[in-house]
Design an enzyme around this catalytic site. Structure first.
Site, PDB file in Angstrom:
ATOM      1  N   CYS A 117       0.741  -1.294   0.030  1.00  0.00           N
ATOM      2  CA  CYS A 117       0.060  -0.059   0.185  1.00  0.00           C
ATOM      3  C   CYS A 117       0.900   1.234   0.195  1.00  0.00           C
ATOM      4  O   CYS A 117       0.352   2.538  -0.112  1.00  0.00           O
ATOM      5  CB  CYS A 117      -0.966   0.010   1.179  1.00  0.00           C
ATOM      6  SG  CYS A 117      -2.079  -1.187   0.985  1.00  0.00           S
ATOM      7  N   HIS A 253      -3.488   7.343   2.332  1.00  0.00           N
ATOM      8  CA  HIS A 253      -3.784   6.050   1.759  1.00  0.00           C
ATOM      9  C   HIS A 253      -5.075   5.933   2.271  1.00  0.00           C
ATOM     10  O   HIS A 253      -5.357   6.216   3.462  1.00  0.00           O
ATOM     11  CB  HIS A 253      -2.817   5.140   2.304  1.00  0.00           C
ATOM     12  CG  HIS A 253      -3.173   3.802   2.007  1.00  0.00           C
ATOM     13  ND1 HIS A 253      -3.533   3.238   0.750  1.00  0.00           N
ATOM     14  CD2 HIS A 253      -3.148   2.656   2.788  1.00  0.00           C
ATOM     15  CE1 HIS A 253      -3.978   2.044   1.117  1.00  0.00           C
ATOM     16  NE2 HIS A 253      -3.689   1.491   2.011  1.00  0.00           N
ATOM     17  N   ASN A 283     -10.048   0.252  -0.066  1.00  0.00           N
ATOM     18  CA  ASN A 283      -8.649   0.288   0.018  1.00  0.00           C
ATOM     19  C   ASN A 283      -8.261  -0.323  -1.314  1.00  0.00           C
ATOM     20  O   ASN A 283      -8.060  -1.513  -1.546  1.00  0.00           O
ATOM     21  CB  ASN A 283      -8.258  -0.693   1.318  1.00  0.00           C
ATOM     22  CG  ASN A 283      -6.495  -0.437   1.273  1.00  0.00           C
ATOM     23  OD1 ASN A 283      -5.927   0.002   0.370  1.00  0.00           O
ATOM     24  ND2 ASN A 283      -6.065  -0.971   2.486  1.00  0.00           N
TER      25      ASN A 283
END
Ligand code: UT7
Length: 326
Positions: A117, A253, A283
């Site tokens: 990520c 994020h 996500n």
């Protein structure tokens, strides 16, 4: 110090057509989840899922074309392509090289960055270094993911959290290192391999076992996220002689609204200065920050001259932050 700065000249995003709601997931036999649980614990309401045969390079090339168009750039201006992904089309050729081919770019070089990520923040830091050292003048940085392919759809602790998508920026070398100049100001990258097991894909191309699926100890990752992101935000501000109130936009994020709100609070920013997409995208790993950037630059929230802080944490563990003036 180099006279060149890497200016974010264009942004682009692409989401697959199919949107999957929490209620649809809750209706799946045996998953035992609910719209209310997912919203309360994560802020997620829906996510996009790639079509059969639609790969990370397919999504990435669409995001890249949008970023080039916004920058008014031709494919011939691209010297380097960096792709952050944990769900590549194949181990090799790199997804970046596949995208290079699909764009018809025939010069320069392209490679993938594996930092889960945090991948987009890592790739942006590397691209900035390429520009500052004169190795590239036009760089595409892309985050593209098809996590739907690596999720265990019977594990309610992970499958409700992720989605597919791609985002991209086109960086152009511009002269200027005076205070107030546009471009990436600094990047701060970290990893700590001791925590590899708490968020990982089991197995892979070189492995002798494993399911190839994502596993996460969510609560453990959550604790690391709050402390490590707070520390890297402080590190970034200190490196630039800035205080908590000096940043115009936080583009975090998008893993969990609770982590995002904690970072907004830490920066003394009201939530209308924090770009949030987690409710609609879930996500999307390395794609989440460039997708959020694309949305907020296109709807006019982030404008020229704005100071934008991006931060992320992911498997590795990896974490980092980048500060840029638009
Ligand atoms: O992008 C990379 C970085 N990743 C992250 O930052 C993710 C960080 N972690 C998180 O966002 C959160 O830890 C989660 C959203 C993954 C989980 O939230 P939590 O508040 O930490 O919940 P938990 O894992 O402690 O689970 C609480 C309860 C458990 O039940 P018991 O043991 O209390 O009976 C779980 O089994 O919630 C249960 N649960 C669910 N219930 C309904 C877990 N997943 C679900 C679900 N639906 N989907």
């Amino acid at each position: 110090m180099s006279a060149y700065r890497a200016v974010i000249a264009g942004t682009g995003g692409y989401l697959p057509e199919r949107s999957l709601t929490n209620d649809e997931l809750a209706a799946w036999k045996g998953l035992e989840t609910s719209d209310a649980w997912i919203i309360e614990r994560t802020g997620i309401r829906r996510r996009h899922i790639a079509a059969d045969g639609e790969t990370a390079s397919d999504l990435g090339v669409k995001a890249a074309l949008a970023a080039l168009a916004q920058a008014g750039a031709e494919a011939g201006e691209v010297d380097a392509i960096l792709v952050a992904t944990s769900t590549p089309d194949s181990a090799f050729p790199a997804t970046a090289v596949r995208i290079q081919g699909k764009l018809g770019v025939t010069k320069g070089f392209a490679f993938d960055v594996a930092a889960a990520c945090t991948g987009f923040v890592y790739a942006l830091g590397l691209a900035d270094a390429l520009v500052r050292t004169g190795q590239a003048r036009g760089v595409l940085v892309i985050g593209t993911e098809v996590y739907s392919r690596i999720l265990d759809w019977t594990d309610r602790g992970t499958c409700v959290l992720f989605g597919d998508g791609a985002g991209a920026v086109f960086l152009r070398a511009e002269k200027g290192d005076a205070a107030g100049s546009r471009g990436i100001l600094s990047s701060h990258l970290h990893s700590d391999g001791r925590h590899g097991d708490i968020l990982q894909i089991e197995g892979g191309a070189g492995s002798t076992g494993g399911t190839g699926l994502l596993r996460m100890a969510g609560r453990e990752v959550f604790k690391h996220a709050v402390t490590k992101l707070a520390a890297v935000v402080d590190e970034t501000l200190a490196a630039n002689g800035l205080g908590h109130g000096d940043v115009n936009w936080l583009v975090p994020h998008q893993a969990n609204i609770r982590i995002i709100e904690a970072m907004g609070k830490k920066l003394h920013m009201s939530m209308d200065r924090v770009v949030v997409t987690v409710d609609r995208h879930a996500n999307t790993s390395a794609a989440s920050i460039p997708l959020a950037l694309a949305e907020a630059t296109r709807d006019g929230r982030i404008g020229r001259g704005d100071l934008v802080l991006m931060e992320a944490i992911g498997g590795g563990l990896t974490w980092g932050a980048t500060l840029a003036r638009f």
